[in-house]
Motif scaffolding. Sequence first.
Motif, PDB file in Angstrom:
ATOM      1  N   GLY A  51       0.636  -1.314   0.178  1.00 44.89           N
ATOM      2  CA  GLY A  51      -0.122  -0.195  -0.206  1.00 44.89           C
ATOM      3  C   GLY A  51       0.901   1.532   0.224  1.00 44.89           C
ATOM      4  O   GLY A  51       1.842   1.398  -0.359  1.00 44.89           O
ATOM      5  N   ASP A  52       0.870   2.534   0.272  1.00 43.58           N
ATOM      6  CA  ASP A  52       1.101   3.271   0.725  1.00 43.58           C
ATOM      7  C   ASP A  52       2.704   3.326   1.225  1.00 43.58           C
ATOM      8  O   ASP A  52       3.328   4.024   0.800  1.00 43.58           O
ATOM      9  N   ASP A  53       2.540   2.681   2.348  1.00 41.86           N
ATOM     10  CA  ASP A  53       4.166   2.858   2.845  1.00 41.86           C
ATOM     11  C   ASP A  53       4.909   2.337   1.853  1.00 41.86           C
ATOM     12  O   ASP A  53       5.891   2.498   1.614  1.00 41.86           O
ATOM     13  N   SER A  54       4.936   1.253   1.125  1.00 41.48           N
ATOM     14  CA  SER A  54       5.990   0.759   0.286  1.00 41.48           C
ATOM     15  C   SER A  54       5.615   1.767  -0.772  1.00 41.48           C
ATOM     16  O   SER A  54       6.543   2.010  -1.928  1.00 41.48           O
ATOM     17  N   VAL A  55       4.747   2.440  -1.712  1.00 38.20           N
ATOM     18  CA  VAL A  55       5.187   3.793  -2.319  1.00 38.20           C
ATOM     19  C   VAL A  55       5.506   5.266  -2.002  1.00 38.20           C
ATOM     20  O   VAL A  55       6.547   5.388  -2.398  1.00 38.20           O
ATOM     21  N   GLN A  56       5.049   5.101  -0.272  1.00 38.53           N
ATOM     22  CA  GLN A  56       6.489   5.856  -0.104  1.00 38.53           C
ATOM     23  C   GLN A  56       8.195   5.491   0.113  1.00 38.53           C
ATOM     24  O   GLN A  56       9.148   6.785  -0.119  1.00 38.53           O
ATOM     25  N   LEU A  57       8.029   4.446   0.621  1.00 37.61           N
ATOM     26  CA  LEU A  57       9.682   3.719   0.213  1.00 37.61           C
ATOM     27  C   LEU A  57      10.360   4.293  -0.900  1.00 37.61           C
ATOM     28  O   LEU A  57      11.193   4.607  -1.074  1.00 37.61           O
TER      29      LEU A  57
END
Length: 281
Positions: A51-57
């Motif tokens: 989700g958003d966490d993977s996108v931010q990384l």
Amino acid sequence: MIKVFILVIAIAFTSLFISCDRGKPKPVARSFDQYLYPEDLQGVVPNGVTGDDSVQLVRAYIEQWSRQQALLHYARRNMNTNPEHLERRVEEYKNGLIIYEYEQALVNQKLDTVVSDDEVRTYYESRKELFMLKQPILKLSYIRLKKDAPELDRVKRWFLSTDFKEQDLLEKYCSMYALQYALRDTAWYYADDLIKKVPLSRVGEDNYGQIGRIFEIIENNELYLIILHDSKFRDTRSPLSLAQSNIRNLILNKRKIELIDQMQRSIVDDARRKNNIEIFN
């Protein structure tokens, strides 16, 4: 996992895609003449992160990569770097890193981490100069109350008492009325750490020797009752109980250095015996 990365990039960074020759992968970023491709993002997102966490990384990695490439471009353009000297330094760093990793693996496998109380005491007695206090240490009890707390005269008597019943009454009183308290604490504390809990500066370092007296301090409309049970001043020897953890670390570090030194000498001696080391005149 690569397909997941490509999907994430396709959604989050569509504006960064640049057309390339047919059959070649599309880059996700460019910094001067350097390109970052989807396959370069393998391992950026740990397993289980979605989700958003993977996108931010991924976004953070691309930003870091772009910044680093820009800095490298300007550094190469504005510095006259000797390629041979740079390559030699890179090789030395790589070799040092490989040796360090090997040494750490050896330490993890073979270092004896058990330190007995006798070893700690022997170290403490043989190196007295290492354990001189840089600031006072204290043992104390304190009660933090509202200024209008009830039965203060009785509380002060209980606070000084060694009678078990009166100590029990004080404990019950504190549980009901005290904002914060510590009774019968036998541990040593540095004065600088205690000042964060109680207004010890109002007691004054000159009064740290007044053991068994109640200090009454009003601060911010609150009443502090403080009893000093023991004290040691700066430039005196730290008690063993306070230095014990530090001594264990010192002993373990000494063992670690000796283990690594023994390993290095053993490898070099073995290499010389087998004629794998030669120094030519």
